[in-house]
Design an enzyme around this catalytic site. Sequence first.
Site, short mmCIF file in Angstrom:
data_model
loop_
_atom_site.label_atom_id
_atom_site.label_comp_id
_atom_site.label_asym_id
_atom_site.label_seq_id
_atom_site.Cartn_x
_atom_site.Cartn_y
_atom_site.Cartn_z
N PRO A 1 47.53 45.86 110.17
CA PRO A 1 47.33 45.41 108.76
C PRO A 1 46.87 44.07 108.46
O PRO A 1 47.01 43.20 109.31
CB PRO A 1 48.76 45.47 108.37
N LYS A 2 46.30 43.82 107.63
CA LYS A 2 45.75 42.41 107.42
C LYS A 2 46.83 41.68 106.27
O LYS A 2 46.91 41.65 105.22
CB LYS A 2 44.45 42.23 106.39
#
Length: 559
Positions: free
Chosen positions: A123-124
């Site tokens: 995930p960013k």
Amino acid sequence: MWRSVGITIFLLLWSAFSLAACPVWSPSRAQEEVTRLKQQLSRWNDDYWSRGASAVSDDVYDRMSARLANWQRCFNMTSANVAPALPGGNVAHPVAHTGVRKLADKWALQQWMRGKQDLWVQPKVDGVAVTLVYRNGRLAQAISRGNGLAGEEWTAKAQAIPAIPKTVTGALANSVLQGELYLRRKGHIQKQAGGLNARAKVAGAMMRHDNPQLLNELALFVWAWPDGPATLAQRLVALKKAGFEEAHYYSAPVNSVQEVERLRQHWFTSPLPFVTDGVVVRSSVEPAGKAWLPGQSDWVVAWKYEPVEEVAAVEDIQFAIGRTGKISVVALLEPVKLDDKRVQRVNIGSVQRWQALDIAPGDHIAVTLAGQGIPRVERVVWRNLVRQPPTPPQARFTPLSCFYATPDCQQQFIARLSWLSSDKALEIAGLSESGWRTLHQAHHFEHLFSWLALTKEQLQTTPGMSPARGLQLWHRFSLTRERLLNRWLHALGTPLPQSAINAAGDASWRQMRNRDELAWQQLPAIGKEKARQVVAFIREPAIEQLTAWLAKQGVKAFQ
């Protein structure tokens, strides 16, 4: 960190706007507009770094930065200082922060992944970038990202964050870690809750001296261990043992863009302990830390989620008059994409709301998608120096106007026709606004129900309409003569709630005509004012003429 993502993302955004239309300005006006926008971007940037305040979203900031670059290109101005200077600080990073190149879409990611092995997706995490330095097993230094080469001293703040391990062992005892300080959330679903301004809250906690309790709510997602173990899998295991667990739990090996897409959607719609704005895809093997430079990281890319809001330039303001005479304001926009929709117009609402928002052609507005994907104006982001708001129509249209076709009544008259063929009124299937315009243009309607007198031959020879379609309409028009009174009441626009129509049980217009205000007040949802409106509507001369005409045409409800 959105104020310090480096040159790469800025250049990508600049290229996206490089083909945008150039404004028609004199050189002096162009210089003024560019100067004003540069000053605004600088203020937004300063507010973010000095106070941890986020006056606008990342997307808005980036779009307006790119807009500035486009204006400078249009007028051959220097663009060396387009991006506001990032606060570098005076503490050098042991290993530079490279930033992450943002890819536009799935196809671009597929191209980047081609031929690469041992790829992982994460995930960013949406937070604030930081460097941690461990020496002899102890946390020795924490440095803000700054300009990628140097940042601010954040060691004391990092020491006060319980989620950051103060001592480590093994390979981590003398290490440099890069990661994202984030605001811990419980069951955060990005699709539903959005960004929550979490990034600015983290920045504020690290840069201000007030509210030290917020540090207890911060945690760290480590996304880089320069010069650490050879593979990402090995690095993740060691990080988990040291107390940096998040990256271990939220990293997955991938072999195809389809796998990335699946996880991207999964993390977008599933509960997570942090706010995200996309995914990051990285190679397991990275170059030596001494080769890292800001804006140069071909081993890692990001695929962000679609923006929740976009900045659109207003090309024109139009006024639409509805069937009840209400005037609504519509902004025509330079096309933007929101989710999977191409947005070129947005309904602002009433004249009063438009005036309160103060929107004129040339301004830039923030647009989002409301329920069921309907575009909505959130606020004005930028106003041009020279502004010429249009003059709205005079407020002479009412629920009792435009039953007859006159030059001034075209909009309300067509709106009334469109309404009467809808499912809530006479239910004339397959007849939309464009169809009514075709009929009205060909047969020059005198009033709202003139179509009922058209012959079969007239309809079959209507320009722009096939004979078969004309015959079909003739049959459907004829059937309306049998419709019950309640359908015709809706077609006329009678100001009666459905509950009152049902309770009245009238079968003919004459029965309704005989009621006075007091009698209407005995029905559900009819108060004194509503009763007055109903009686005034029924006895309006235009309505009396139309209902008498309908009776002569054989409409049963009026006989």
